[in-house]
Enzyme design. Structure first.
Site, mmCIF file in Angstrom:
data_model
loop_
_atom_site.group_PDB
_atom_site.id
_atom_site.type_symbol
_atom_site.label_atom_id
_atom_site.label_comp_id
_atom_site.label_asym_id
_atom_site.label_seq_id
_atom_site.Cartn_x
_atom_site.Cartn_y
_atom_site.Cartn_z
ATOM 1 N N SER A 167 -10.204 -0.286 7.084
ATOM 2 C CA SER A 167 -9.582 -0.105 5.769
ATOM 3 C C SER A 167 -8.931 -1.347 5.177
ATOM 4 O O SER A 167 -8.535 -1.336 4.013
ATOM 5 C CB SER A 167 -8.538 1.011 5.830
ATOM 6 O OG SER A 167 -9.173 2.265 5.822
ATOM 7 N N LYS A 173 0.864 -1.190 0.000
ATOM 8 C CA LYS A 173 0.000 0.000 0.000
ATOM 9 C C LYS A 173 0.897 1.235 0.000
ATOM 10 O O LYS A 173 1.941 1.251 0.678
ATOM 11 C CB LYS A 173 -0.893 -0.025 1.256
ATOM 12 C CG LYS A 173 -1.924 1.105 1.313
ATOM 13 C CD LYS A 173 -2.852 0.955 2.531
ATOM 14 C CE LYS A 173 -3.888 2.053 2.617
ATOM 15 N NZ LYS A 173 -4.798 1.890 3.775
ATOM 16 N N SER A 232 -9.858 2.165 2.988
ATOM 17 C CA SER A 232 -8.955 2.913 2.143
ATOM 18 C C SER A 232 -7.984 2.057 1.347
ATOM 19 O O SER A 232 -7.402 2.543 0.377
ATOM 20 C CB SER A 232 -8.141 3.881 3.016
ATOM 21 O OG SER A 232 -7.298 3.160 3.891
#
Lengths: 481, 95, 492
Positions: free
Chosen positions: C175, C76, C151
Site C-alpha cells: 500500500s 494518511k 491503499s
C-alpha cells in the site's frame, strides 16, 4: 438405578494486580462506571496491548503452588465473539499454549479423608466488562471498568463426585490463591467465579454422561445449591427416559432455579487464532526460580506446621490454615497457649465476625490482642467467664485486655488470705449447710460443694479465683469434718 | 473451494453483518473466486514447517504494573453514540 | 516552492527564503485550488496548520530546530490525530474524532512538522486502487481517468500533484510501494516493527507497517529519521537503534551485490515495465554493483497466503466497530443483534465485508488447518526464501531488485469488479510484508500505455533493519537518473 455424579470446575480467579492485563488502567473495585476504562480497554481504534509483568508473575506463582508445569513459552490467542461487555469483539486468552500446565490440588474431606483433584491447566486471560440490566428506557448500560482485569482460568479434570468435594475444591483453591496473595478472594465482588460442569451416569458405567455447564456462581453456598439442583434435574430427565442436552445454564440463587442460556449457544464458533498484536512470552528457569523463592507458605504446608508446632488436630489445623489472614491471626493469638487460641479463634472470634459480617482482617480484636487476653487467662488474672466480658469490651473498642480488665474491674481475686476470709465468712453464715455437709456420706460430699461455691462467688462479685476457692473450701470443710 | 449462499449467511451471522439474500448470492460468488486463488496453498509442501504468526522472531516485552491511565470518561464518551450516567447504552442485553 | 524537495525546503527555511507560514499557506492554497481534481484529502486542517507553522517559525528563529520543523506534510487518514477526524476511508468512522495521537503523528509534532490534513485511502487500507474509499476514489495526477494505486492513494496523489512535499502512509501488502510506483514517487516500507503501530488503525496487525511517501530517496531518509522510534506502547515494535538514515546516502555502490529474482519477471509482467527495470539493472552495473540472478521459489504462493492471513487478522481487528462506543450506529436498533448487524452492514463497504467474511471462513472450525494454519506455514517458507537470498553462505546478496507492480496505473473500474485481478496487483510487494522485510519503490521510467505516458516503479528489497542501505542504493540511482524529477502533466 444408582447414579454417579461427575463434576469438573472452571474457575475464574481475578489477579490482584494494580493495573489491567494489557493496559495501565487501575483495577480498583467500585469506581464510577467507565472511569477506569482507558482507550485500550475501550478498544479505541489503533490502540495496542502490552502484557502486565505482574499478572504473568502471579500466574506463574499459581502454577508453582499447585505443583504444575510452567510453559517457558506461552502464546495469547484471540477468541472471537460479539458481546457488549467485550469491546474488541474478541477476548485475549490462551488456548493452545497456556502458562500453567497440568497440576493438582489435594482436598481434606474431614475424618482423615483426602482426595486429589487434577488440574488440567490454567491460562491467563482478560475479564469482560459488565452489563447493567436496570432499565435505561428499554436499554442496558455497559460499564467497562472491569474489562481487561487479569484473570487466570483454572480448569480442573472431572475428578469430583459430589457437591461436598466440589465445594471443598473451591474452598481449597480460594485458600491457595489468597494465601499466595494473587487474588483478594472477595467472592461477593466477583473476584472468584465458578463454572461447574456436571454430568451423571449409571454407577459402574465407564463412559461419561452428557454434561451441562452452570456458569458464574460466586459463592460456595450457591455452588452447592446449583449442583444439587442440576444433579436432580439430570437424574429426573434420565429416569423419565429423556436425554441431557449439552448446554450452558444459569442458576438463579433467589428463585433456586436454573435455566438454559441457549441465546449464547447459537453458532458458537470462536475462531481462535494467535493474537498478532502480542508476541510469545518467554521466561527462563531463573525467572521461575525467582518466583518460587517469593512463594509464601502454602495452605497444605501451613496445616502440617500447625499440627506439628501447635499440636492441633488435623481438622483444627486445616480450618485455621485455610486463609493467610486467618492463619496470621491465629499465630499472633497463639503466643501463650495455642490450644486455647485455636478454641477462641474458631469459637468466639468467628461467631462475632459472622454476626457482624466481617472478614478476619477487619476484626476489631487483633490476633495480638487476643493473645494478650489469653495470657491473662493463663496467669489467672481473669477467669474464663471474665474473659468473655474482656473480649466483649475489646470488640467494642474499649482497649486491649489490660485496659478492659482495669476499666470493668474484672480482676480475679487470687490472694490466699482474702479468699480464706471469704470462705470463713460464708461457712460461718451457713451453719446449716455445713451441718448437712458433715452428715453426707463421704462419697457424695462433692455434690454439696456447689452450694458453697455459689455463695462465695456471689459474695466476691464473681471475682474470686474459682480454682483457689475450690481448694480452700475443700481444705476448710475437711478440717471441720 | 466454492462457498454457497447458506455458508455466506452463516459467516455473516458470525461476523454480525446484515446481508440480503441477493447480496449473499453475489458475495458467495466473489468469495468463491478468492478461495480458488487461496486454494493454491494446498499444493505447497509444508511437512515439518511450523506456522509463523509474526514476521520477526521477537518475544513479548512485559510492562511494569503501574497505573499510567487517568479517568478520561468525558472525553471518550463525547464520541459515543449513546451514553447515560457514564454507561454506554445498548439494546437490552438478555442473558 | 512546491517543486522543491524536503531537503531543499529545509535549507530554504534556514536561509530565510520563506517562512513556514508562507510555505504552509502556499500548499494550503494549492490544495484548495487543485485538490478537487484529485480528491487526495479527506480533511484539510487549515487553521491548525497555520498555527503549527507559526510555532515552527518561532522555533526556527530561536535556532536549533529539528530538521522537519516547519515542513508541511500530510498524514494518511489511518493515523489517529487528536481532535481531528480520522475516518480510515470508511463510513464507519466518518465522524470519528480520536482523543489521542498516533505515535507517528506525535513524532512529527515533536519535530515541529506542520500537518496539512488527512489523506484519502482505500477503506481500512483494503484495496489497491483507492476505489473502496467511502469518500470517493482518488485520481492519479498522471491521468485523472486512472487510479493512483492503493491503499495509500491519497498520500501518493497529493505528493505527486505537489500539494504536499511528503506524506505518511502504511503498507500491509504493498500500500505504499504500489501507489508510489503508479504515481512516480519514492515510497518506503520499513522493517516490520521499525515504526510504531500505536494509533495506526489496524488492518492486519502482523503485516501493517508505516512509512513515508516522498519525491526522493533523500527525502524518504529525512522522513524516516523522524518516523522511526522505539515505542513501548506497541508490543511488536522492535527495540533497535534508530540510525541517521541520511548518513549513508552517498556511499559508493562498489562491491554491492544485487539479487534479481527470476520469479519477478515471469508471465504477467508488462513488457514495457520489464524493459524499464532491465534498464535500471544496467544503471546499477554502471554504478559498480554486481548483478546476481536468484530464486525466490515460493513467490507465487505469497498472494494466496496473504489473502488468508490478512483477512483473518482483519476479521478480528474490525470486530471492535460495533456501534457501541464510537463510530457508526444504525438508527433505532430493535435489539442487540440488529444493532451489530445493521451498524456494520451500513458502516462497512463491500471490499471490507468481503475480507471480513473470508477471514471468518479461514478461521472457522473445520477450515483453520487447511487455510489459516497452512498459510502461516507457507509464510515461513516465503520468509526462508529471503533469508537464504541474503545469507552470505547461500546467495549472499545485499539487495533484491525487481518491478514494484506488473502494470502501470489502470483505468477506474478496470479491476474493481474482479477482486482476484485486483489482488494480483500486489504480486511483487506482498511477500516482503509476509517476511517483515524493508522495501521501497522508486521511479525508473515512463512508459507509453493505453492510458498515456505513465511512471514505472522499481522495487528494492533489503535485509532486516537495512533501511539505510536501501536508501543509499535508491539515492545513488537518483543521482544518475532523473525519473524522480518527472512530474505529471500540468504540474510544474
Amino acid at each position: 438405578m444408582e447414579w454417579e455424579t461427575v463434576i469438573g470446575l472452571e474457575v475464574h480467579v481475578q489477579l490482584n494486580t494494580a493495573t489491567k492485563i494489557f493496559s495501565g488502567a487501575s483495577t480498583a473495585f467500585g469506581a464510577e462506571p467507565n472511569t477506569q476504562a482507558c482507550a485500550i480497554d475501550l478498544a479505541m481504534p489503533g490502540t495496542l496491548p502490552v502484557v502486565n509483568a505482574e499478572a504473568y508473575r502471579k500466574a506463574v506463582m499459581f502454577g508453582l503452588a499447585i505443583d504444575a508445569g510452567i510453559a517457558k513459552r506461552s502464546v495469547f490467542d484471540r477468541k472471537n465473539y460479539f458481546y457488549p461487555d467485550l469491546p474488541k469483539g474478541y477476548q485475549t486468552t490462551q488456548l493452545d499454549i497456556p502458562i500453567v500446565g497440568p497440576g493438582h490440588i489435594d482436598l481434606q474431606l474431614g475424618e482423615g479423608k483426602t482426595k486429589r483433584v487434577r488440574i488440567h491447566h490454567a491460562h491467563l486471560e482478560e475479564d469482560a466488562g459488565k452489563s447493567l440490566h436496570e432499565d435505561f428506557h428499554g436499554m442496558s448500560g455497559i460499564d467497562l471498568n472491569r474489562a481487561g482485569t487479569p484473570l487466570i482460568e483454572v480448569v480442573s479434570e472431572p475428578d469430583m463426585n459430589n457437591s461436598v468435594e466440589a465445594v471443598a475444591f473451591a474452598k481449597q483453591l480460594h485458600s491457595i490463591v489468597t494465601s499466595i496473595g494473587i487474588c483478594d478472594g472477595k467472592m461477593a465482588q466477583g473476584s472468584m467465579r465458578f463454572d461447574v460442569n456436571i454430568s451423571v451416569r449409571p454407577k459402574g458405567q465407564e463412559e461419561l454422561g452428557t454434561r451441562t455447564e452452570t456458569k458464574n456462581l460466586n459463592s460456595f453456598k450457591f455452588m452447592e445449591e446449583a449442583i444439587a439442583l442440576e444433579v436432580e434435574r439430570q437424574i429426573d430427565i434420565l429416569e423419565d427416559g429423556g436425554s441431557i442436552a449439552q448446554e450452558t445454564r444459569l442458576y438463579n440463587s433467589d428463585a433456586k432455579t436454573s435455566k438454559s442460556m441457549r441465546s449464547k449457544e447459537e453458532a458458537n464458533d470462536y475462531r481462535y487464532f494467535p493474537c498478532p498484536d502480542l508476541l510469545p512470552v518467554e521466561i527462563d528457569d531463573d525467572f521461575i526460580e525467582a518466583v518460587r523463592k517469593q512463594l509464601p507458605e502454602l495452605p497444605a504446608e501451613r496445616q502440617a506446621r500447625f499440627v506439628d508446632t501447635y499440636k492441633l488436630s488435623e481438622y483444627d489445623a486445616s480450618l485455621l490454615s485455610a486463609s493467610a489472614d486467618l492463619a496470621h491471626f491465629f499465630e499472633a493469638a497463639a503466643s501463650s497457649d495455642a490450644k486455647l487460641a485455636a478454641n477462641w479463634v474458631m469459637g468466639e472470634v468467628s461467631a462475632r465476625l459472622n454476626a457482624d459480617d466481617k472478614a478476619i482482617a477487619e476484626s476489631p480484636v487483633t490476633g495480638d490482642m487476643l493473645g494478650d487476653m489469653i495470657a491473662r487467662l493463663k496467669d489467672n488474672t481473669i477467669s474464663s467467664k471474665q474473659a468473655k466480658q474482656v473480649f466483649e469490651g475489646m470488640w467494642k473498642g474499649e482497649g486491649n485486655a489490660d485496659a478492659v480488665i482495669e476499666k470493668r474491674g474484672l480482676k480475679q481475686v487470687s490472694d490466699t488470705g482474702a479468699l480464706e476470709g471469704m470462705v470463713d465468712a460464708v461457712l460461718a453464715a451457713n451453719a446449716a449447710m455445713v451441718e448437712d455437709y458433715k452428715n453426707t456420706d463421704e462419697s457424695k460430699r462433692k455434690k454439696k460443694l456447689g452450694g458453697f461455691m455459689g455463695q462465695i462467688m456471689k459474695a466476691s462479685k464473681g471475682q474470686a479465683n474459682p480454682q483457689m476457692i475450690n481448694q480452700i473450701l475443700m481444705k476448710k470443710l475437711n478440717e471441720l469434718v | 473451494m466454492a462457498v454457497d449462499r447458506s455458508e455466506i449467511e452463516k459467516l455473516a451471522v458470525l461476523a454480525r453483518i446484515e446481508m440480503t439474500d441477493e447480496a449473499a448470492e453475489q458475495v458467495a460468488s466473489s468469495i468463491s473466486d478468492v478461495l480458488k486463488l487461496v486454494d493454491q496453498l494446498q499444493a505447497a509442501d509444508t511437512d515439518g514447517v511450523a506456522p509463523m504468526a509474526h514476521p520477526m522472531d521477537a518475544v513479548q516485552r512485559l510492562r511494569l504494573d503501574e497505573v499510567s491511565e487517568s479517568d478520561q470518561r468525558e472525553k471518550f464518551q463525547a464520541i459515543a453514540p449513546a451514553t447515560e450516567n457514564g454507561l454506554y447504552l445498548v439494546p437490552k442485553v438478555i442473558d | 516552492m512546491h517543486n522543491k524537495t524536503i531537503a531543499e525546503l529545509i535549507q530554504g527555511l534556514r536561509n530565510k527564503e520563506f517562512t513556514s507560514r508562507e510555505l504552509t499557506q502556499h500548499y494550503l492554497d494549492r490544495i484548495e485550488r487543485l485538490d478537487s481534481n484529485y480528491n487526495s484529502f479527506i480533511t484539510v486542517t487549515k487553521d491548525s496548520a497555520l498555527a503549527q507553522a507559526d510555532a515552527a517559525d518561532q522555533r526556527l528563529a530561536a535556532g536549533e530546530a529539528p530538521d522537519l520543523c516547519g515542513i508541511p506534510i500530510a498524514h494518511k487518514d489511518i493515523f489517529c490525530t487528536d481532535g481531528v477526524r480520522t475516518s480510515c476511508g470508511s463510513k464507519m468512522l466518518e465522524n470519528f474524532v480520536p482523543p489521542y495521537n498516533a505515535t507517528v503523528v506525535e513524532n512529527y509534532l515533536a519535530q515541529g512538522a506542520v500537518m496539512l490534513g488527512k489523506t484519502n485511502m482505500d477503506e481500512f487500507a483494503m484495496g489497491s486502487s483507492n476505489e473502496t474509499s467511502y469518500f470517493g476514489a482518488v485520481k492519479n495526477p498522471w491521468n485523472t481517468d486512472c487510479v493512483p494505486g492503493g491503499s495509500s492513494g491519497g498520500s501518493a496523489a497529493c505528493v505527486a500533484a505537489q500539494l504536499a512535499p511528503a506524506a505518511t502512509a502504511t503498507d500491509t501488502g504493498g500500500s505504499i510501494r504500489q501507489p508510489a510506483a503508479l504515481c512516480g514517487l519514492t515510497g518506503l516500507k520499513p522493517t516490520y516493527g521499525r515504526v510504531s503501530r500505536w494509533g495506526m488503525i489496524a488492518f492486519a496487525s502482523s503485516l501493517d507497517q508505516a512509512g513515508p511517501m516522498t519525491r526522493t530517496a533523500e527525502d524518504a531518509a529525512i522522513m524516516l529519521n523522524a518516523m522511526a522510534s522505539f515505542d513501548s506502547k506497541d508490543s511488536t515494535c522492535i527495540e533497535h537503534d534508530v540510525p541517521d538514515y541520511t548518513a549513508e546516502l552517498n556511499n559508493s555502490l562498489d562491491g554491492l551485490t544485487i539479487g534479481v529474482p527470476a520469479e519477478y519477471f515471469g508471465e504477467g509482467l508488462n513488457p514495457a515495465i520489464a524493459t524499464a527495470v532491465n534498464a535500471a539493472i544496467e544503471t546499477y552495473k554502471k554504478l559498480g554493483a554486481t548483478i546476481k540472478e536468484i530464486t525466490l521459489p515460493h513467490t507465487d504462493l505469497s498472494v494466496p497466503a496473504y489473502y488468508v492471513i490478512a483477512p483473518a487478522e482483519c476479521s478480528a481487528n474490525l470486530s471492535r466497530f460495533d456501534g457501541v462506543r464510537y463510530g457508526h450506529r444504525c438508527e433505532d436498533p430493535k435489539d442487540l443483534n440488529d444493532l451489530y448487524c445493521r451498524s456494520r452492514a451500513e458502516g462497512f463497504g463491500d471490499e471490507v465485508k468481503r475480507r471480513i467474511l473470508v477471514g471468518a471462513y479461514a478461521l472457522s472450525s473445520g477450515y483453520y488447518d487447511a487455510y489459516y494454519s497452512k498459510a502461516q506455514k507457507v509464510r515461513r517458507l516465503i520468509k526462508q526464501d529471503f533469508v537464504d537470498a541474503f545469507d552470505p553462505a547461500k546467495a549472499g546478496v545485499d539487495i533484491i531488485l525487481g518491478p514494484t507492480t506488473p502494470d502501470p496505473a489502470f483505468a477506474f473500474g478496470a479491476k474493481s469488479a474482479d477482486p482476484v485481478a485486483m489482488y494480483l496487483e500486489d504480486i511483487y510487494t506482498i511477500a516482503t510484508n509476509l517476511a517483515g522485510l524493508p522495501a521501497m519503490s522508486l521511479p525508473c521510467g515512463l512508459i507509453e500505455s493505453e492510458n498515456g505516458e505513465l511512471p514505472v516503479g522499481l522495487q528494492l528489497i533489503g535485509n532486516y533493519f537495512d533501511e539505510a542501505r536501501l536508501l543509499n542504493v535508491a539515492h545513488q540511482f537518483q543521482q544518475v537518473t532523473d525519473f524522480h524529477q518527472h512530474t505529471p502533466p500540468g504540474i510544474a
